[in-house]
Design an enzyme around this catalytic site. Structure first.
Site, short mmCIF file in Angstrom:
data_model
loop_
_atom_site.label_atom_id
_atom_site.label_comp_id
_atom_site.label_asym_id
_atom_site.label_seq_id
_atom_site.Cartn_x
_atom_site.Cartn_y
_atom_site.Cartn_z
N THR A 121 22.08 2.79 -1.68
CA THR A 121 22.83 2.85 -2.93
C THR A 121 24.17 3.54 -2.73
O THR A 121 25.20 3.09 -3.24
CB THR A 121 22.02 3.58 -4.01
OG1 THR A 121 20.79 2.88 -4.22
CG2 THR A 121 22.78 3.68 -5.32
N GLU A 152 0.47 -5.94 4.19
CA GLU A 152 0.71 -4.67 4.86
C GLU A 152 0.69 -4.87 6.37
O GLU A 152 0.32 -5.93 6.87
CB GLU A 152 -0.34 -3.62 4.47
CG GLU A 152 0.09 -2.70 3.34
CD GLU A 152 1.29 -1.82 3.69
OE1 GLU A 152 1.65 -1.75 4.89
OE2 GLU A 152 1.88 -1.21 2.79
N ALA A 182 0.81 -1.22 0.00
CA ALA A 182 0.00 0.00 0.00
C ALA A 182 0.84 1.27 0.00
O ALA A 182 0.31 2.37 -0.15
CB ALA A 182 -0.94 0.01 1.20
N GLY A 183 2.15 1.13 0.16
CA GLY A 183 3.01 2.31 0.15
C GLY A 183 3.25 2.82 -1.25
O GLY A 183 2.82 2.22 -2.24
N HIS A 232 17.99 12.67 -1.86
CA HIS A 232 16.68 12.02 -1.90
C HIS A 232 15.61 12.95 -1.33
O HIS A 232 15.92 14.00 -0.76
CB HIS A 232 16.70 10.71 -1.11
CG HIS A 232 17.42 9.60 -1.80
ND1 HIS A 232 18.79 9.49 -1.80
CD2 HIS A 232 16.96 8.54 -2.53
CE1 HIS A 232 19.14 8.43 -2.49
NE2 HIS A 232 18.06 7.83 -2.95
N PRO A 241 20.41 -2.83 -3.04
CA PRO A 241 19.86 -1.57 -2.54
C PRO A 241 19.22 -0.74 -3.64
O PRO A 241 18.48 0.20 -3.37
CB PRO A 241 21.08 -0.86 -1.96
CG PRO A 241 22.24 -1.41 -2.74
CD PRO A 241 21.88 -2.84 -2.99
N ASN A 242 19.51 -1.09 -4.88
CA ASN A 242 18.93 -0.34 -6.00
C ASN A 242 18.82 -1.28 -7.21
O ASN A 242 19.82 -1.89 -7.60
CB ASN A 242 19.81 0.86 -6.35
CG ASN A 242 19.11 1.85 -7.25
OD1 ASN A 242 18.55 1.49 -8.28
ND2 ASN A 242 19.12 3.12 -6.87
N LYS A 251 12.72 10.57 3.29
CA LYS A 251 13.60 9.40 3.44
C LYS A 251 14.17 9.37 4.85
O LYS A 251 14.69 10.36 5.34
CB LYS A 251 14.72 9.43 2.40
CG LYS A 251 15.58 8.16 2.41
CD LYS A 251 16.50 8.11 1.20
CE LYS A 251 17.39 6.88 1.21
NZ LYS A 251 16.62 5.62 1.20
#
Length: 267
Positions: free
Chosen positions: A167, A34, A10-11, A156, A124-125, A160
């Site tokens: 990254t 969730e 749901a994010g 970012h 991480p990415n 965050k």
């Protein structure tokens, strides 16, 4: 069809992952998990992601969300991954993990699960461009050598929670290894006060936060007379979602082990 469940569905990132799974041939969304406090429990995951109803409801029931899944995508946070990964591995379900803030202990835990038969892609990415940046830094750092100072700058959005980004940390680890340094002891996280002249054996690490920036990463190699900068800028989270579904297709047919996106992409 690769039956796929999404954790954190749901994010903002979760909705994009749901959308990408629905949009990708060969993948079928079968679960959407969730937390118990999520206000969207019971909502159709497809509708929440901007599609027609897909028949998969957002649920806080771990077993229900993962029922019948071949692969789970987890782009949540370290604490959630830490809690769920062993339970997912126990069910024999493959994992694609893009969670942020994972510690060395978390990585060791995932490697232990893989050594015992789990199938995991962790990065991480997951964008193609960032993984190309990883590969370029691995080549450029030793080629330029100690004459070039190395600084990493990331920016970012203002929501965050962790810094530096996963990254940026990965970039730092790659650069440290390529230069024969230790990431933990040779990284300088920002500078304040009378810190003295910059040493050769350090990697500068700087985190910027503001607005709605999806993710910018720049590696600077600087020496007397010139400067080389390698930069990747993400303008949409969709690039991460596209990488994730490529990882799903890869890990669904892979042998047990822990993989990264460079192996998925063949870089």
């Amino acid at each position: 069809m690769i039956k796929t469940a999404v954790i954190g569905a749901a994010g903002r990132m979760g909705r994009m992952l749901v959308a990408e799974v629905i949009n990708t041939d060969g993948l079928e969304l079968t679960g959407a998990l969730e937390g118990t406090q999520c206000p969207f429990i019971g909502c159709d995951a497809g509708q929440l992601a901007g599609f027609d109803a897909c028949g998969v409801k957002i649920t806080a029931d771990f077993d229900e969300a993962l029922k019948g899944a071949d692969v789970v995508i987890d782009f949540t946070a370290a604490a959630i991954t830490r809690m769920n990964a062993p339970k997912i591995a126990e069910k024999g379900i493959a994992m694609v993990i893009g969670s942020t803030g994972l510690t060395p202990e978390d990585i060791a835990m995932l490697e232990g699960l893989a050594a015992n038969g789990a199938r995991i892609v962790q990065s991480p990415n997951m964008s193609v461009g960032v993984n190309l940046l990883f590969a370029l830094c691995e080549q450029v750092a030793p080629l330029l050598g100690e004459a070039y100072d190395i600084e990493v700058v990331e920016m970012h959005h203002n929501q965050k929670k962790d810094a530096p980004s996963g990254t940026a940390e990965k970039l730092g680890q790659i650069l440290a290894k390529a230069r024969g340094l230790d990431y933990e002891t040779d990284t300088r996280h920002g500078r304040k006060g009378l810190v003295g002249a910059r040493t050769r054996n350090e990697i500068g690490m700087h985190a910027l936060r503001g607005g709605d920036v999806v993710g910018d990463h720049t590696v600077i190699f600087a020496t007397n007379g010139e400067r080389i900068e390698l930069t990747h800028k993400a303008s949409s989270r969709q690039t991460f979602a596209k990488g994730a579904v490529r990882a799903v297709k890869f890990i669904a047919g892979a042998k047990p082990g822990k993989y990264d996106m460079r192996q998925v992409l063949g870089i």
